[in-house]
Design a protein around this motif. Structure first.
Motif, PDB file in Angstrom:
ATOM      1  N   GLU A   1       0.830  -1.208   0.000  1.00 60.72           N
ATOM      2  CA  GLU A   1       0.000   0.000   0.000  1.00 60.72           C
ATOM      3  C   GLU A   1       0.863   1.256   0.000  1.00 60.72           C
ATOM      4  O   GLU A   1       0.548   2.240  -0.661  1.00 60.72           O
ATOM      5  CB  GLU A   1      -0.927  -0.014   1.218  1.00 60.72           C
ATOM      6  CG  GLU A   1      -2.044   1.013   1.174  1.00 60.72           C
ATOM      7  CD  GLU A   1      -3.153   0.622   0.214  1.00 60.72           C
ATOM      8  OE1 GLU A   1      -4.036   1.455  -0.033  1.00 60.72           O
ATOM      9  OE2 GLU A   1      -3.151  -0.523  -0.281  1.00 60.72           O
ATOM     10  N   VAL A   2       1.975   1.206   0.741  1.00 55.93           N
ATOM     11  CA  VAL A   2       2.859   2.364   0.774  1.00 55.93           C
ATOM     12  C   VAL A   2       3.493   2.604  -0.590  1.00 55.93           C
ATOM     13  O   VAL A   2       3.584   3.730  -1.073  1.00 55.93           O
ATOM     14  CB  VAL A   2       3.932   2.177   1.863  1.00 55.93           C
ATOM     15  CG1 VAL A   2       5.020   3.239   1.740  1.00 55.93           C
ATOM     16  CG2 VAL A   2       3.304   2.260   3.243  1.00 55.93           C
ATOM     17  N   LEU A   3       3.936   1.525  -1.245  1.00 56.64           N
ATOM     18  CA  LEU A   3       4.538   1.680  -2.562  1.00 56.64           C
ATOM     19  C   LEU A   3       3.532   2.169  -3.596  1.00 56.64           C
ATOM     20  O   LEU A   3       3.860   2.957  -4.486  1.00 56.64           O
ATOM     21  CB  LEU A   3       5.160   0.358  -3.006  1.00 56.64           C
ATOM     22  CG  LEU A   3       6.394  -0.084  -2.212  1.00 56.64           C
ATOM     23  CD1 LEU A   3       6.843  -1.462  -2.646  1.00 56.64           C
ATOM     24  CD2 LEU A   3       7.528   0.915  -2.380  1.00 56.64           C
ATOM     25  N   LEU A   4       2.299   1.697  -3.480  1.00 56.84           N
ATOM     26  CA  LEU A   4       1.258   2.218  -4.367  1.00 56.84           C
ATOM     27  C   LEU A   4       1.007   3.698  -4.102  1.00 56.84           C
ATOM     28  O   LEU A   4       0.794   4.490  -5.020  1.00 56.84           O
ATOM     29  CB  LEU A   4      -0.027   1.422  -4.189  1.00 56.84           C
ATOM     30  CG  LEU A   4      -0.024  -0.019  -4.719  1.00 56.84           C
ATOM     31  CD1 LEU A   4      -1.284  -0.740  -4.278  1.00 56.84           C
ATOM     32  CD2 LEU A   4       0.087  -0.019  -6.231  1.00 56.84           C
TER      33      LEU A   4
ATOM     34  N   SER B   1      12.662   2.378   8.117  1.00 57.16           N
ATOM     35  CA  SER B   1      13.707   3.407   8.099  1.00 57.16           C
ATOM     36  C   SER B   1      14.492   3.369   6.789  1.00 57.16           C
ATOM     37  O   SER B   1      14.867   4.416   6.248  1.00 57.16           O
ATOM     38  CB  SER B   1      14.643   3.213   9.286  1.00 57.16           C
ATOM     39  OG  SER B   1      15.222   1.914   9.255  1.00 57.16           O
ATOM     40  N   SER B   2      14.739   2.159   6.260  1.00 52.90           N
ATOM     41  CA  SER B   2      15.441   2.063   4.981  1.00 52.90           C
ATOM     42  C   SER B   2      14.597   2.622   3.854  1.00 52.90           C
ATOM     43  O   SER B   2      15.102   3.290   2.934  1.00 52.90           O
ATOM     44  CB  SER B   2      15.792   0.596   4.691  1.00 52.90           C
ATOM     45  OG  SER B   2      16.635   0.074   5.697  1.00 52.90           O
ATOM     46  N   LEU B   3      13.299   2.348   3.903  1.00 47.68           N
ATOM     47  CA  LEU B   3      12.412   2.874   2.871  1.00 47.68           C
ATOM     48  C   LEU B   3      12.362   4.403   2.914  1.00 47.68           C
ATOM     49  O   LEU B   3      12.387   5.073   1.880  1.00 47.68           O
ATOM     50  CB  LEU B   3      11.018   2.277   3.052  1.00 47.68           C
ATOM     51  CG  LEU B   3      10.073   2.346   1.849  1.00 47.68           C
ATOM     52  CD1 LEU B   3      10.645   1.558   0.687  1.00 47.68           C
ATOM     53  CD2 LEU B   3       8.702   1.811   2.230  1.00 47.68           C
TER      54      LEU B   3
ATOM     55  N   LEU C   1       3.190   5.845  -2.916  1.00 48.33           N
ATOM     56  CA  LEU C   1       4.329   6.593  -3.444  1.00 48.33           C
ATOM     57  C   LEU C   1       4.294   6.696  -4.962  1.00 48.33           C
ATOM     58  O   LEU C   1       4.886   7.610  -5.543  1.00 48.33           O
ATOM     59  CB  LEU C   1       5.638   5.939  -3.002  1.00 48.33           C
ATOM     60  CG  LEU C   1       5.944   5.989  -1.502  1.00 48.33           C
ATOM     61  CD1 LEU C   1       7.181   5.168  -1.179  1.00 48.33           C
ATOM     62  CD2 LEU C   1       6.124   7.422  -1.038  1.00 48.33           C
ATOM     63  N   SER C   2       3.592   5.764  -5.615  1.00 53.87           N
ATOM     64  CA  SER C   2       3.450   5.826  -7.064  1.00 53.87           C
ATOM     65  C   SER C   2       2.402   6.820  -7.510  1.00 53.87           C
ATOM     66  O   SER C   2       2.226   7.030  -8.712  1.00 53.87           O
ATOM     67  CB  SER C   2       3.106   4.439  -7.609  1.00 53.87           C
ATOM     68  OG  SER C   2       4.143   3.526  -7.305  1.00 53.87           O
ATOM     69  N   GLY C   3       1.669   7.398  -6.560  1.00 52.65           N
ATOM     70  CA  GLY C   3       0.653   8.380  -6.901  1.00 52.65           C
ATOM     71  C   GLY C   3      -0.758   7.868  -6.831  1.00 52.65           C
ATOM     72  O   GLY C   3      -1.693   8.619  -7.151  1.00 52.65           O
ATOM     73  N   HIS C   4      -0.979   6.619  -6.413  1.00 53.25           N
ATOM     74  CA  HIS C   4      -2.324   6.072  -6.297  1.00 53.25           C
ATOM     75  C   HIS C   4      -2.924   6.468  -4.955  1.00 53.25           C
ATOM     76  O   HIS C   4      -2.220   6.502  -3.940  1.00 53.25           O
ATOM     77  CB  HIS C   4      -2.297   4.547  -6.416  1.00 53.25           C
ATOM     78  CG  HIS C   4      -1.814   4.074  -7.750  1.00 53.25           C
ATOM     79  ND1 HIS C   4      -2.595   4.085  -8.872  1.00 53.25           N
ATOM     80  CD2 HIS C   4      -0.598   3.581  -8.133  1.00 53.25           C
ATOM     81  CE1 HIS C   4      -1.905   3.616  -9.904  1.00 53.25           C
ATOM     82  NE2 HIS C   4      -0.686   3.298  -9.479  1.00 53.25           N
ATOM     83  N   PRO C   5      -4.234   6.736  -4.902  1.00 54.87           N
ATOM     84  CA  PRO C   5      -4.867   7.033  -3.609  1.00 54.87           C
ATOM     85  C   PRO C   5      -4.974   5.774  -2.758  1.00 54.87           C
ATOM     86  O   PRO C   5      -4.926   4.655  -3.256  1.00 54.87           O
ATOM     87  CB  PRO C   5      -6.246   7.566  -4.015  1.00 54.87           C
ATOM     88  CG  PRO C   5      -6.513   6.957  -5.340  1.00 54.87           C
ATOM     89  CD  PRO C   5      -5.183   6.836  -6.024  1.00 54.87           C
ATOM     90  N   SER C   6      -5.120   5.970  -1.459  1.00 55.15           N
ATOM     91  CA  SER C   6      -5.198   4.850  -0.528  1.00 55.15           C
ATOM     92  C   SER C   6      -6.208   5.154   0.553  1.00 55.15           C
ATOM     93  O   SER C   6      -6.290   6.288   1.052  1.00 55.15           O
ATOM     94  CB  SER C   6      -3.825   4.578   0.097  1.00 55.15           C
ATOM     95  OG  SER C   6      -3.914   3.610   1.118  1.00 55.15           O
ATOM     96  N   SER C   7      -6.974   4.098   0.937  1.00 56.30           N
ATOM     97  CA  SER C   7      -7.948   4.257   2.016  1.00 56.30           C
ATOM     98  C   SER C   7      -7.292   4.139   3.372  1.00 56.30           C
ATOM     99  O   SER C   7      -7.933   4.417   4.394  1.00 56.30           O
ATOM    100  CB  SER C   7      -9.044   3.197   1.881  1.00 56.30           C
ATOM    101  OG  SER C   7      -8.479   1.895   1.938  1.00 56.30           O
ATOM    102  N   LEU C   8      -6.002   3.746   3.421  1.00 51.13           N
ATOM    103  CA  LEU C   8      -5.308   3.623   4.691  1.00 51.13           C
ATOM    104  C   LEU C   8      -4.710   4.943   5.153  1.00 51.13           C
ATOM    105  O   LEU C   8      -4.321   5.062   6.318  1.00 51.13           O
ATOM    106  CB  LEU C   8      -4.197   2.576   4.578  1.00 51.13           C
ATOM    107  CG  LEU C   8      -4.622   1.183   4.139  1.00 51.13           C
ATOM    108  CD1 LEU C   8      -3.434   0.250   4.164  1.00 51.13           C
ATOM    109  CD2 LEU C   8      -5.748   0.656   5.008  1.00 51.13           C
TER     110      LEU C   8
ATOM    111  N   LEU D   1      12.508   6.012  -9.285  1.00 54.13           N
ATOM    112  CA  LEU D   1      12.980   5.572  -7.972  1.00 54.13           C
ATOM    113  C   LEU D   1      11.998   4.604  -7.335  1.00 54.13           C
ATOM    114  O   LEU D   1      12.403   3.607  -6.714  1.00 54.13           O
ATOM    115  CB  LEU D   1      13.201   6.797  -7.075  1.00 54.13           C
ATOM    116  CG  LEU D   1      13.690   6.516  -5.654  1.00 54.13           C
ATOM    117  CD1 LEU D   1      15.045   5.809  -5.685  1.00 54.13           C
ATOM    118  CD2 LEU D   1      13.768   7.812  -4.843  1.00 54.13           C
ATOM    119  N   VAL D   2      10.709   4.866  -7.484  1.00 58.52           N
ATOM    120  CA  VAL D   2       9.702   3.951  -6.938  1.00 58.52           C
ATOM    121  C   VAL D   2       9.787   2.598  -7.636  1.00 58.52           C
ATOM    122  O   VAL D   2       9.742   1.536  -6.987  1.00 58.52           O
ATOM    123  CB  VAL D   2       8.292   4.572  -7.076  1.00 58.52           C
ATOM    124  CG1 VAL D   2       7.218   3.575  -6.660  1.00 58.52           C
ATOM    125  CG2 VAL D   2       8.187   5.844  -6.245  1.00 58.52           C
TER     126      VAL D   2
END
Length: 726
Positions: free
Chosen positions: A50-53, A179-181, A55-62, A154-155
Motif C-alpha cells: 500500500e505504501v509503494l502504491l 527506516s530504509s524505505l 508513493l506511485s501516486g495512487h490514492p489509498s484508504s489507509l 525511484l519507486v
C-alpha cells in the motif's frame, strides 16, 4: 478516502494486483512480512504494498487527508484504525505519506495545467494575455512532469529491489525496515516541499504590486492564472538560488524551460518581428500606422536579469525591422539567418547577461550598419546634431536668452498672481507654450526642431517657489530654473533612434540644465549690476559726487560693487570658456568629421582627475591627427564612436563629469542667487535711503544700524567659501 474504488481494503489491493502482475507478485510476496506488514488473513492488505502504491501516486484508504474536508488537504496521515503500530512506525509511515502527497499534488497540478492547455487549443482564446501567460505556465508544467520522472523511476527501482530481495534493503530476506524505505525517498523532501510552495505562489498569481496586464485569476483555485514570463522567470530564479543542490537543480531546470520559450520569442522579435509579438505592448485598434512602427517593449515580459541597455538594444532592432517591413523593405536573408544562429547559440539561457548582451549588441551593430548604408543619411545626422547643439547646448544664444526670460516671467506670474482664476501651478503644457513664445523674434522662430522639444516635470505639476539651493553631496542643476526638477527632452524618430540612445539624450538634458543654470546666474548678476548702477545714478542727483551719510555707507557700497564685479567676471569667463573653447570647438570638429571620411576618434576622457587643460588636449589631439594615415570608411560604429567621443569631451570640458568641480560651480551659483535675491529684497540698492537709515533719529539713538546690518550681509556673501574649497 480513495475515489472510484469500493469494497474492503483487501479487495482493493487484489484488484490492483490483478491489473499489474508485478504488483500482484509483490503483494503475495510481502504479505507474511512482520511487524509493519499486516497479515492478509487478519483482514488488512499488505502495508508495504500500500505504501509503494501510495508513493506511485495512487490514492489509498489507509491514509487520510489532513485536515479533513472541506478544508484543502496539506498532507496525508495514517488512519487511526491501527492502534497496535509503534509510534516510530506510525511517524515513519506519516513521513512517507507526506512525501507521496507532495509528489501527487505536484504531478496533478502539472497534469491539470496541460489538460487546460489542450482544451484551450480547441476553443478560441478570449484574451491575448491569457494565451501568452498559459504558454509559459504550460512550459513549466511540462518540465515539472519531466523532473518527476526521476521520482517515478525511484519507486520502480525500489519495487524491483524488494521483489529481488536485495540484501541491502530486505533484511535477512524476510522484512523491509521502514527506516530504509524512508531513507531512499527522504532526498526528495526538500525539492518537493519547495515545488509545492511554488505551486501555491503560481495559483495566487503575479504580485499585485508588479505592473501586469494579465486577466484576473482563474476561478478554479487549483489552476494558476496566466503568468507573464518576466515575473515567472524571476520567481523560478529566486527559488533556484538556494544551497540545497537538489532543489537548485530542480528549479534551474524549470527556469531554463521558461527561458527557452522566451528565447524563441526574442529570436523571432530580432529576426522577423510582428506588431502582435507577445514581447511588445499591444496596440489599440485606433493606433495610427506611424505608432505601429514605434512599439514599446512590454516590461513584464522580460525578466529583471536583462539590463536596461540590452532592453534598449532589443527595442532598437525591433523598431528598425518593423519600420523596414512597413516600407516594404527587409534585411538580406543571409544577415537574418546569421542573426538567428547567433541568438540560438545562447541555448535559450536568457539570464546569461553577458552572452545575451553580446549577441544582441552584435545584431544591433549589424542592423545599424545596414540602415546607415541604405536608409540613414549624413544630412539627417547633421541636422539632428545641429538641433541638439542649438537648444540643449545653448548655441542659439538669442533663443536661450529669450527662453530664460520667458521662464522667469512665467514663474513670477504664478508667484505674484492677483486673480483667483489664474492657476497657482506650473504644468508641462505651460512650459511647452513658453518654448514656443520664446522663439518669437529669434533665429529659432521657424525652426522645425522646436516641435521636437518639450519640458518634462519629473515631480509633476509644481507650486512655484523662488529657487532655493540646498547643499547636497551630488550637485543637481535641474532645479535651478524653477526651484523644482525640470528637464528638456528631445523627441527622436526612427532611424535617428538607432544612433542616439536614451543615455545620450539624458546627457544632453543634463547639459541643458547645467548650462542654463550658469547662463541664468550670469544674467541675474548682470541685472543686479544694472540695478546698482541705476540706484547710484539716481542717488547722486541729490548727494553729488558722494554717497551721503557717513563712512560706513561708502564701505558697504564699495564691498557690494566688488562682490558683484568679481562674480560677474567669473561667470563671464566661465561661460566664454564653455561656449568658445569647448562646445564650439568640439561641435565644429564633429561636423567636419561628418563631411568627409574621418580618422578614428580620439579616446574619450576616462578620469575626472585629469589636470591637462582643454587647450592642451586640443593641441595634442591635433598633432596626433596630423600624422599621415589612411582614414577608415565612415561606417556606423565609427559614427557612433564619433558622437560618443564628442559628447564625452563636452561633458569633460564643461566640468560636468567632474563631481568636485561641478559641486564648486553649484555653490557659486547658489551664492549668486543669494546675492541677487538680497539686492532685490533691498529694492535694487545696497544702501538704504538716507531718511530710512535713521539720519533723523533722535539724539542717542543708533543712526547707522540698518547700514551695519547690510554690511554684515554683504560681508558674509563676500567671505563665503564653497564646500571643498582649499
Amino acid at each position: 478516502m480513495r475515489s472510484g474504488r469500493s469494497g474492503s481494503p483487501v479487495e482493493e489491493v487484489r484488484d490492483l494486483g490483478a491489473c499489474s502482475p508485478s504488483l500482484s507478485a509483490l503483494i503475495h510476496l510481502l504479505a507474511p512480512f512482520h511487524p509493519f506488514i499486516l497479515q492478509e488473513q487478519k483482514g488488512a492488505p499488505s502495508m508495504l504494498a500500500e505504501v509503494l502504491l501510495l508513493l506511485s501516486g495512487h490514492p489509498s484508504s489507509l491514509f487520510l487527508p489532513s485536515p479533513a474536508p472541506p478544508s484543502p488537504p496539506k498532507t496525508l496521515l495514517l488512519s487511526p484504525h491501527f492502534p497496535h503500530l509503534h509510534p516510530g512506525e506510525r511517524a515513519t509511515l506519516n513521513a512517507l505519506a507526506h512525501l507521496a502527497f507532495l509528489y501527487a499534488r505536484a504531478r496533478g497540478f502539472a497534469q491539470r495545467v496541460l489538460a487546460r492547455s489542450r482544451a484551450g487549443v480547441l476553443q478560441p482564446s478570449k484574451t491575448r494575455g491569457a494565451r501568452e501567460g498559459d504558454e509559459y505556465t504550460v512550459a513549466v508544467a511540462a518540465e515539472v512532469l519531466r523532473q518527476l520522472r526521476a521520482w517515478e523511476e525511484l519507486v520502480v527501482r525500489t519495487e524491483a529491489r524488494v521483489l529481488k530481495r536485495d540484501v541491502e534493503l530486505v533484511a535477512e530476506g524476510a522484512f523491509v525496515p521502514l527506516s530504509s524505505l524512508l531513507a531512499i525517498f527522504s532526498g526528495w523532501e526538500a525539492p518537493l516541499t519547495a515545488l509545492n510552495a511554488l505551486i501555491d505562489k503560481l495559483i495566487l498569481g503575479p504580485s499585485p504590486s508588479a505592473p501586469t496586464d494579465t486577466p484576473p485569476p482563474d476561478p478554479d483555485k487549483d489552476l494558476p492564472p496566466p503568468w507573464p514570463p518576466g515575473p515567472l522567470i524571476d520567481l523560478l530564479s529566486s527559488h533556484a538560488a538556494t544551497g540545497v543542490a537538489s532543489t537548485s537543480a530542480l528549479f534551474t531546470a524549470l527556469s531554463h524551460a521558461a527561458q527557452a520559450l522566451l528565447a524563441r520569442h526574442l529570436t523571432a522579435l530580432l529576426t522577423s518581428p510582428s506588431p502582435t509579438s507577445p514581447l511588445l505592448l499591444p496596440s489599440s485598434p485606433t493606433t495610427s500606422s506611424s505608432a505601429s512602427t514605434s512599439p514599446e517593449l512590454n516590461p513584464i515580459h522580460l525578466p529583471s536579469s536583462i539590463p536596461p541597455q540590452t532592453r534598449a538594444s532589443i527595442l532598437y532592432v525591433a523598431r528598425a525591422l518593423l519600420t523596414l517591413r512597413a516600407g516594404g523593405r527587409s534585411l538580406p536573408r543571409e544577415m537574418t539567418r546569421r542573426h538567428g544562429e547567433v541568438l540560438r547559440a545562447l541555448g535559450g539561457r536568457v539570464e546569461d547577461r553577458i552572452g545575451l548582451a553580446k549577441a544582441v549588441e552584435g545584431v544591433r551593430e549589424e542592423v545599424g550598419q545596414w540602415v546607415w548604408e541604405n536608409v540613414l543619411t549624413l544630412g539627417m545626422v547633421r541636422e539632428a546634431f545641429t538641433g541638439l547643439a542649438s537648444y540643449h547646448l545653448l548655441l542659439s544664444g538669442d533663443y536661450a536668452l529669450s527662453l530664460l526670460s520667458e521662464l522667469s516671467r512665467l514663474l513670477l506670474s504664478r508667484v505674484l498672481r492677483t486673480t483667483r482664476s489664474s492657476s497657482p501651478l506650473i504644468r508641462a503644457r505651460d512650459l511647452n507654450l513658453a518654448l514656443l513664445r520664446a522663439s518669437v523674434g529669434t533665429s529659432a522662430e521657424e525652426d522645425p526642431h522646436l516641435e521636437r522639444l518639450s519640458f518634462v516635470l519629473p515631480s509633476g505639476p509644481i507650486r512655484p517657489l523662488l529657487p532655493l539651493s540646498s547643499p547636497s553631496s551630488s550637485p543637481n542643476f535641474d532645479s535651478h530654473l524653477l526651484g523644482a526638477p525640470l528637464r528638456l527632452s528631445y523627441r527622436i524618430e526612427w532611424p535617428l533612434d538607432l544612433l542616439l540612445s536614451p543615455g545620450d539624450l539624458d546627457a544632453y538634458a543634463d547639459l541643458f540644465s547645467y548650462l542654463a543654470a550658469v547662463r541664468r546666474a550670469r544674467e541675474r548678476v548682470a541685472s543686479c549690476w544694472l540695478a546698482l548702477s541705476n540706484a547710484q545714478r539716481l542717488r547722486r542727483r541729490w548727494t553729488g559726487s558722494g554717497e551721503g551719510g557717513g563712512e560706513e555707507r561708502r564701505r558697504v557700497l564699495r564691498a557690494a560693487w566688488g562682490v558683484v564685479r568679481d562674480t560677474l567676471g567669473f561667470l563671464d569667463t566661465l561661460w566664454s570658456h564653455f561656449q568658445t573653447d569647448v562646445i564650439n570647438v568640439q561641435f565644429n570638429r564633429l561636423l567636419s568629421s561628418l563631411s568627409s571620411p574621418a580618422p578614428a576618434p580620439p579616446p574619450a576622457p576616462t578620469s575626472s582627475s585629469q589636470t591637462q587643460t582643454t587647450h592642451a588636449r586640443y593641441r595634442s589631439s591635433s598633432s596626433a591627427s596630423s600624422h599621415p594615415a589612411l582614414p577608415p570608411p565612415m561606417d556606423f560604429p565609427t559614427l557612433r564612436a564619433l558622437h560618443e567621443t564628442y559628447l564625452a569631451h563636452v561633458l569633460s570640458g564643461t566640468l560636468l563629469s567632474t563631481p568636485a568641480a561641478s559641486s564648486l560651480i553649484a555653490d557659486v551659483l547658489s551664492t549668486c542667487e543669494r546675492l541677487v535675491g538680497q539686492v532685490e529684497r533691498w529694492g535694487g540698492d545696497v544702501l538704504p535711503d538716507l531718511l530710512s537709515e535713521g539720519s533723523l533719529a533722535a539724539p542717542g539713538e543708533d543712526s547707522e544700524g540698518l547700514v551695519r546690518e547690510r554690511a554684515r550681509v554683504v560681508g558674509e556673501i563676500r567671505d563665503v567659501r564653497p564646500r571643498g574649497w582649499v
